[in-house]
Design an enzyme around this catalytic site. Sequence first.
Site, PDB file in Angstrom:
ATOM      1  N   THR A  28      67.505  74.280  82.454  1.00 31.36           N
ATOM      2  CA  THR A  28      68.708  75.193  83.281  1.00 31.36           C
ATOM      3  C   THR A  28      68.184  76.581  83.839  1.00 31.36           C
ATOM      4  O   THR A  28      68.677  77.001  84.814  1.00 31.36           O
ATOM      5  CB  THR A  28      69.477  75.443  82.045  1.00 31.36           C
ATOM      6  OG1 THR A  28      69.805  74.320  81.315  1.00 31.36           O
ATOM      7  CG2 THR A  28      70.849  75.942  82.672  1.00 31.36           C
ATOM      8  N   GLY A  80      68.032  79.782  79.016  1.00 27.74           N
ATOM      9  CA  GLY A  80      68.801  78.694  78.573  1.00 27.74           C
ATOM     10  C   GLY A  80      68.779  78.844  77.108  1.00 27.74           C
ATOM     11  O   GLY A  80      68.317  79.527  76.426  1.00 27.74           O
ATOM     12  N   ASP A  82      69.276  75.807  73.562  1.00 30.59           N
ATOM     13  CA  ASP A  82      69.268  74.637  72.683  1.00 30.59           C
ATOM     14  C   ASP A  82      70.962  74.338  72.064  1.00 30.59           C
ATOM     15  O   ASP A  82      71.470  73.146  72.280  1.00 30.59           O
ATOM     16  CB  ASP A  82      68.401  74.137  71.905  1.00 30.59           C
ATOM     17  CG  ASP A  82      67.079  73.924  72.750  1.00 30.59           C
ATOM     18  OD1 ASP A  82      66.892  73.304  73.465  1.00 30.59           O
ATOM     19  OD2 ASP A  82      66.116  74.885  72.241  1.00 30.59           O
ATOM     20  N   LYS A  92      66.713  78.317  70.084  1.00 32.63           N
ATOM     21  CA  LYS A  92      65.980  78.179  71.272  1.00 32.63           C
ATOM     22  C   LYS A  92      64.798  77.459  70.938  1.00 32.63           C
ATOM     23  O   LYS A  92      64.332  77.273  69.791  1.00 32.63           O
ATOM     24  CB  LYS A  92      65.761  79.528  72.077  1.00 32.63           C
ATOM     25  CG  LYS A  92      67.225  79.653  72.905  1.00 32.63           C
ATOM     26  CD  LYS A  92      66.750  80.930  73.827  1.00 32.63           C
ATOM     27  CE  LYS A  92      65.648  80.931  74.583  1.00 32.63           C
ATOM     28  NZ  LYS A  92      65.623  79.841  75.517  1.00 32.63           N
ATOM     29  N   GLY A  94      63.439  74.442  72.365  1.00 29.34           N
ATOM     30  CA  GLY A  94      63.345  72.934  72.523  1.00 29.34           C
ATOM     31  C   GLY A  94      61.934  72.773  73.558  1.00 29.34           C
ATOM     32  O   GLY A  94      61.328  71.713  73.451  1.00 29.34           O
ATOM     33  N   GLU A 101      59.974  83.955  74.753  1.00 36.34           N
ATOM     34  CA  GLU A 101      61.276  84.111  75.386  1.00 36.34           C
ATOM     35  C   GLU A 101      61.941  85.241  74.452  1.00 36.34           C
ATOM     36  O   GLU A 101      62.579  86.026  75.063  1.00 36.34           O
ATOM     37  CB  GLU A 101      62.048  82.570  75.078  1.00 36.34           C
ATOM     38  CG  GLU A 101      61.742  81.932  75.979  1.00 36.34           C
ATOM     39  CD  GLU A 101      62.133  80.163  75.757  1.00 36.34           C
ATOM     40  OE1 GLU A 101      62.253  79.377  76.649  1.00 36.34           O
ATOM     41  OE2 GLU A 101      62.681  80.015  74.569  1.00 36.34           O
TER      42      GLU A 101
HETATM   43  C1  5RP Z   1      62.382  76.644  75.988  1.00 33.85           C
HETATM   44  C2  5RP Z   1      64.263  77.024  75.561  1.00 33.85           C
HETATM   45  C3  5RP Z   1      65.009  76.377  76.573  1.00 33.85           C
HETATM   46  O1  5RP Z   1      65.716  77.237  77.147  1.00 33.85           O
HETATM   47  C4  5RP Z   1      65.802  75.457  75.815  1.00 33.85           C
HETATM   48  O2  5RP Z   1      65.119  74.447  75.121  1.00 33.85           O
HETATM   49  C5  5RP Z   1      66.977  74.678  76.833  1.00 33.85           C
HETATM   50  O3  5RP Z   1      66.402  73.959  77.663  1.00 33.85           O
HETATM   51  P1  5RP Z   1      67.116  73.182  78.791  1.00 33.85           P
HETATM   52  O4  5RP Z   1      67.935  74.099  79.724  1.00 33.85           O
HETATM   53  O5  5RP Z   1      65.912  72.416  79.474  1.00 33.85           O
HETATM   54  O6  5RP Z   1      68.150  72.407  77.974  1.00 33.85           O
HETATM   55  O7  5RP Z   1      64.483  77.408  74.460  1.00 33.85           O
HETATM   56  O8  5RP Z   1      61.673  76.968  74.829  1.00 33.85           O
END
Ligand code: 5RP
Length: 216
Positions: A28, A80, A82, A92, A94, A101
């Site tokens: 995202t 973004g 999770d 967050k 993922g 972040e």
């Molecule tokens: C990465 C993150 C991402 O922002 C989170 O996993 C969301 O990812 P996506 O937009 O692909 O669903 O925290 O560490």
Amino acid sequence: MDKKEQVAEEAINYIAQGNVVGLGSGTTASQFIKALGKSSLRSKIVGVATSISSDRLAREVGIKTVDIDSVDWIDVTVDGADEVDKDLNILKGGGGQLTREKKVRNKSKSYIVIISDDKLVGRIMDRFPLPVEVLPFGQKTTMKELEAIGMTCQLRGGFITDNGNLVCDCKPLEKFDLQELDQRIKSITGVVETGLFLGGKKKILVSNGEMVTVLG
Ligand code: 5RP
């Protein structure tokens, strides 16, 4: 329209000429970086990336990026998530870039989280485990210590963070208070950071494919 694209484009409205913009990670956030690259703001802002891949993407689409240490603050970060609960607690990590972040978020005057509506949950960790970044040194010991405070813990196989560390995906076995859990995990030596983004001012932009709703 694709939900991720829709919410990413909406987030452009929160960026102004001259801003230092924190650039999140994940699919995202990548849509947001691409949208920013296509907008007229591209050459009028600078980015601070939360991962090596976001930095690369930003440069590819023509956004100048700078090191986090070269700026006194970040005006606005768009990232973004999770999971987001009704109290706007955020999970967050993922993609495993949780520490960068969080570092970028902590330096930001304004924090915008962009999600599709399927990321809204009743309770944090309803759907995803909690990512915890740990040092490779003593990793098994750290995992045992995480288990000793009442978590199940799975090492994310074959994954190394941009900081050269490992990620364990953890789940508490019993009911928990998020703040307390976060503090207990972070008190373990060898834990670098958790994917719990609690407190602080933020806006959550949520797309259902037809419209974007703003929470917070
Ligand atoms: C990465 C993150 C991402 O922002 C989170 O996993 C969301 O990812 P996506 O937009 O692909 O669903 O925290 O560490």
